[in-house]
Design an enzyme around this catalytic site. Structure first.
Site, PDB file in Angstrom:
ATOM      1  N   SER A 156      -6.477   3.548  -1.285  1.00 17.29           N
ATOM      2  CA  SER A 156      -6.064   4.947  -1.445  1.00 17.29           C
ATOM      3  C   SER A 156      -6.855   5.671  -2.531  1.00 17.29           C
ATOM      4  O   SER A 156      -6.880   6.905  -2.558  1.00 17.29           O
ATOM      5  CB  SER A 156      -4.561   5.033  -1.747  1.00 17.29           C
ATOM      6  OG  SER A 156      -4.273   4.486  -3.017  1.00 17.29           O
ATOM      7  N   LYS A 168      -2.089   6.621  -8.283  1.00 20.97           N
ATOM      8  CA  LYS A 168      -2.446   7.915  -7.693  1.00 20.97           C
ATOM      9  C   LYS A 168      -2.813   8.909  -8.804  1.00 20.97           C
ATOM     10  O   LYS A 168      -2.509   8.698  -9.976  1.00 20.97           O
ATOM     11  CB  LYS A 168      -1.267   8.491  -6.888  1.00 20.97           C
ATOM     12  CG  LYS A 168      -0.859   7.682  -5.668  1.00 20.97           C
ATOM     13  CD  LYS A 168      -1.874   7.744  -4.554  1.00 20.97           C
ATOM     14  CE  LYS A 168      -1.368   7.057  -3.287  1.00 20.97           C
ATOM     15  NZ  LYS A 168      -1.263   5.596  -3.449  1.00 20.97           N
TER      16      LYS A 168
END
Length: 207
Positions: free
Chosen positions: A124, A161
């Site tokens: 990610s 993230k």
């Protein structure tokens, strides 16, 4: 191990640091110089006390004849970084049961100083070079700014993230155009910031 006096603890810490940085124990003269003893004989007396308490073994006939008797794992725990494995819901991320192992990595190599390592799962964050299997160095803090890469815990999941917040709305943004941001409403969802990403140790499989 029997309790150490503050001075004995200083000598032991110096031995550990010297062995970690150079691969060798210090000489008596080096101990005396670094800890402000008047002579190498004073250092020798502290070494004898540590030997009597079962912490070290003194090897005769050599100026660096010092061997640590405490477990190697104990040295790693004090001088390296813990690798965090699967994290149980509701438990602190640095709880002992979450620590898989320790890596002999100097926390001061990172700024701010790293407190633990986390193995990256998935791609990610691939666009900024954080890849599956890498070890992410993390500074434990809950104070983060918009745009920083964070380790966040949402329900039972721990994720890496980019952080963005506006009011009670938080977006955890991937660095991979194939994935969607994670939206979090703090008025009804619980989000815990576990730390700030401060560096990456590359998975050798990628090299």
């Amino acid at each position: 191990m029997k309790p150490l006096t503050p001075r004995q603890a200083e000598v032991l810490e110096l031995i550990k640091v010297n062995m970690s940085e150079t691969g060798m124990p210090p000489t008596r003269a080096e101990i005396a110089q670094k800890l402000g003893f008047k002579s190498a004989n004073a250092a020798e007396e502290h070494l004898k006390a540590l030997a009597k308490k079962g912490v070290i073994e003194i090897m005769p006939g050599t100026s660096r004849g010092i061997r640590l008797l405490i477990e190697e794992e104990a040295v790693l725990e004090e001088t390296g970084l813990p690798l965090i494995g699967k994290v149980a819901a509701g438990e602190p991320i640095l709880a002992q049961e979450h620590i898989e192992s320790h890596y002999q990595v100097d926390p001061a190599l990172f700024h701010p100083r790293a407190d633990f390592l986390l193995r990256v799962q998935g791609m990610s964050m691939k666009n900024i070079g954080i890849l599956d299997g890498d070890l992410l160095a993390v500074h434990k803090t809950q104070e983060v700014r918009n745009g920083q890469v964070v380790v966040a815990r949402l329900d039972e999941d721990v994720t890496v993230k980019r952080f963005q917040r506006k009011g009670s709305q938080v977006w955890l943004l991937p660095e991979n155009e194939e994935l969607e941001p994670i939206a979090v409403d703090l008025s009804c969802q619980q989000l815990t910031i576990e730390g700030l990403a401060v560096g990456v140790i590359r998975n050798a499989d990628w090299m």
